[in-house]
Scaffold this motif. Structure first.
Motif, short mmCIF file in Angstrom:
data_model
loop_
_atom_site.label_atom_id
_atom_site.label_comp_id
_atom_site.label_asym_id
_atom_site.label_seq_id
_atom_site.Cartn_x
_atom_site.Cartn_y
_atom_site.Cartn_z
N LEU A 139 0.83 -1.20 0.00
CA LEU A 139 0.00 0.00 0.00
C LEU A 139 0.87 1.25 0.00
N VAL A 140 0.30 2.34 -0.49
CA VAL A 140 0.88 3.66 -0.25
C VAL A 140 -0.22 4.54 0.36
N TYR A 141 0.06 5.05 1.54
CA TYR A 141 -0.85 5.98 2.21
C TYR A 141 -0.43 7.40 1.87
N ARG A 142 -1.42 8.24 1.60
CA ARG A 142 -1.14 9.66 1.37
C ARG A 142 -1.93 10.48 2.38
N ARG A 143 -1.21 11.21 3.16
CA ARG A 143 -1.82 12.03 4.21
C ARG A 143 -1.62 13.50 3.84
N ARG A 144 -2.72 14.19 3.57
CA ARG A 144 -2.66 15.61 3.23
C ARG A 144 -2.94 16.42 4.48
N PHE A 145 -1.94 17.14 4.93
CA PHE A 145 -2.07 17.94 6.14
C PHE A 145 -2.49 19.36 5.75
N ILE A 146 -3.73 19.69 6.04
CA ILE A 146 -4.29 21.01 5.73
C ILE A 146 -4.55 21.71 7.05
N ARG A 147 -3.99 22.90 7.20
CA ARG A 147 -4.09 23.61 8.47
C ARG A 147 -5.54 23.75 8.92
N GLY A 148 -5.81 23.35 10.14
CA GLY A 148 -7.16 23.45 10.70
C GLY A 148 -8.03 22.24 10.46
N LEU A 149 -7.51 21.27 9.70
CA LEU A 149 -8.27 20.06 9.40
C LEU A 149 -7.45 18.85 9.84
N ASP A 150 -7.94 18.12 10.84
CA ASP A 150 -7.21 16.97 11.39
C ASP A 150 -5.96 17.48 12.12
N ALA A 151 -5.11 16.55 12.53
CA ALA A 151 -3.88 16.91 13.22
C ALA A 151 -2.95 17.64 12.26
N SER A 152 -2.16 18.57 12.77
CA SER A 152 -1.18 19.27 11.94
C SER A 152 0.04 18.37 11.73
N TRP A 153 0.82 18.68 10.68
CA TRP A 153 2.03 17.88 10.44
C TRP A 153 3.04 18.10 11.56
N GLU A 154 3.03 19.29 12.17
CA GLU A 154 3.93 19.53 13.30
C GLU A 154 3.58 18.61 14.47
N GLN A 155 2.27 18.49 14.74
CA GLN A 155 1.83 17.63 15.85
C GLN A 155 2.09 16.17 15.53
N PHE A 156 1.77 15.75 14.32
CA PHE A 156 1.87 14.34 13.97
C PHE A 156 3.32 13.86 13.99
N PHE A 157 4.24 14.65 13.41
CA PHE A 157 5.63 14.22 13.31
C PHE A 157 6.51 14.77 14.43
N LYS A 158 5.93 15.60 15.32
CA LYS A 158 6.68 16.16 16.45
C LYS A 158 7.88 16.98 15.97
N VAL A 159 7.61 17.89 15.04
CA VAL A 159 8.64 18.79 14.52
C VAL A 159 8.08 20.21 14.49
N SER A 160 8.94 21.19 14.19
CA SER A 160 8.48 22.58 14.20
C SER A 160 8.75 23.31 12.89
N SER A 161 9.41 22.66 11.92
CA SER A 161 9.68 23.30 10.63
C SER A 161 9.71 22.25 9.53
N LEU A 162 9.53 22.71 8.28
CA LEU A 162 9.59 21.80 7.15
C LEU A 162 10.97 21.18 7.01
N GLN A 163 12.02 21.95 7.27
CA GLN A 163 13.36 21.41 7.19
C GLN A 163 13.57 20.30 8.21
N GLU A 164 13.07 20.51 9.42
CA GLU A 164 13.17 19.48 10.45
C GLU A 164 12.37 18.26 10.06
N LEU A 165 11.21 18.49 9.43
CA LEU A 165 10.38 17.37 8.97
C LEU A 165 11.13 16.55 7.93
#
Length: 314
Positions: A139-165
C-alpha cells in the motif's frame, strides 16, 4: 478473553503477577478485557499499561496527550454519531505498537462498543486474488495535512519546521509534496499484511478502511467532495504502485472484517488490552459523554521485528 475480579483487586500488580497468562491470551484470543478491578484512576491506568508492556510509547502524533507523563492519550477525537472503522493502530506509519490499552472512565449512555476483528481470520476469508495483489504491491498511504483540518504535520511528526520534517523522515522512506506550510502531502509505502515471526503467522494489518474514500460515511464523503477531488482527500490509500484499490474490494474488506469481529460493551473502569499485530479495532456510534483513555506500548518497525509480508514490485 475476559478476566473479572470478584474482590476489586488492584489491576497493575495483578497484571505483573499474571503476565505470562496475559501474554499467552493475547496470542490466542488477541485481547484481554479486565473488568471490576481497582484501576486507580489515570495514574493507575498508566501503571497497569506499564505492567502489561515492556515499554510505553510517548511520541504518537495521531492522538492528543491526556497526561503530564505523556504516556496516556485521549481516544480518537471523532464525531460520536459516526463509527470508527476497523484499523490496526499506526499501521500506516513506519513504527507501530504491538499492544494497545483502552481505559473506560465513563461509558456511553447508548452504543460506543469497542469492536475487534481478528486479522488471522480475515485473510482466511478474503479472496486469494485480492490477498495476492496486496502481498505483491503493498500500500501507499497519502496524508494531506491542511491547516485546521485533522492533526497538523507539526503535531503528527513532532517537529516545528519543514526542514526538520524533511530531516526526520528522510531515512524512513516517506515522501513530501509541499504546496505550502499550510498544505502538504506526505506519502508512505508499506505493507497490507504482516508476517509475525513469534507465531509464524500472517495477519491482515492496515488502515484501508480509515483512508479509502469509498469507506467513508456518506455525509463525510459528501462534505469533502465539495472541496477536494476524491484522490486529493486529506487521507487516501492506493496500491503500492499508485494504482487505485477498487471500490468493490473495499466493500468486500469491510464485510469480511465485520464478519470476523466481536463487540465489547464498555463498563466503567474496564481496561481492554489488545494485540495490535493481530486485531484491528474500532468504535461504534454512541450517545452521551463517553470518556476513554489510551496507552501504546512495545513498538515495532521494519528494521527490528514483524517483517511486512510484501514483495517488491517487478
Amino acid at each position: 478473553m475476559q478476566i473479572t475480579s470478584a474482590s476489586r483487586e488492584p489491576l497493575a500488580p495483578w497484571i505483573r503477577q499474571h503476565r505470562d497468562r496475559i501474554d499467552e491470551a493475547l496470542w490466542s484470543d488477541g485481547h484481554v478485557l479486565f473488568r471490576d478491578f481497582d484501576v486507580g484512576g489515570l495514574d493507575g491506568f498508566e501503571s497497569s499499561a506499564a505492567s502489561a508492556c515492556d515499554t510505553l510509547y510517548r511520541h504518537y502524533g495521531d492522538l492528543p496527550l491526556a497526561s503530564a507523563s505523556e504516556n496516556v492519550y485521549f481516544a480518537t477525537p471523532y464525531p460520536k454519531h459516526l463509527e470508527i472503522r476497523f484499523h490496526n493502530e499506526a499501521s500506516h506509519t513506519q513504527t507501530w505498537p504491538s499492544r494497545q490499552l483502552f481505559f473506560c472512565l465513563e461509558p456511553a449512555s447508548e452504543g460506543g462498543e469497542w469492536t475487534l476483528s481478528d486479522g488471522r481470520k480475515v485473510i482466511e476469508r478474503l479472496p486469494a486474488e485480492m490477498l495476492d495483489r496486496f502481498r505483491e504491491l503493498g500500500l501507499v498511504y497519502r496524508r494531506r495535512f491542511i491547516r485546521g483540518l485533522d492533526a497538523s504535520w507539526e503535531q503528527f511528526f513532532k517537529v516545528s519546521s519543514l526542514q526538520e520534517l524533511r530531516e526526520k523522515i528522510a531515512p524512513t522512506g516517506h515522501e513530501i509534496d509541499a504546496i505550502s506550510e499550510n498544505d502538504l502531502t506526505v506519502s508512505y509505502r508499506t505493507h497490507a499484511l504482516l508476517q509475525i515471526p513469534e507465531r509464524d503467522t500472517e495477519a491482515w494489518f492496515n488502515q484501508i478502511l480509515l483512508h479509502h474514500p469509498d469507506a467513508l460515511p456518506t455525509e463525510v464523503d459528501a462534505l469533502l467532495s465539495k472541496h477536494f477531488r476524491r484522490d486529493q482527500f486529506p487521507r487516501t490509500v492506493f496500491f503500492g504502485d499508485g494504482s487505485p484499490i477498487p471500490a468493490g474490494w473495499v466493500r468486500t474488506i469491510d464485510r469480511v472484517l465485520t464478519e470476523c469481529s466481536v463487540r465489547i460493551q464498555t463498563q466503567v473502569h474496564d481496561v481492554l488490552l489488545v494485540n495490535n499485530l493481530l486485531m484491528a479495532h474500532g468504535r461504534l456510534p454512541y450517545s452521551g459523554n463517553r470518556q476513554v483513555r489510551v496507552a501504546l506500548g512495545d513498538m515495532r518497525d521494519h528494521a527490528t521485528a514483524a517483517t511486512a509480508a510484501m514483495k517488491e514490485p517487478a
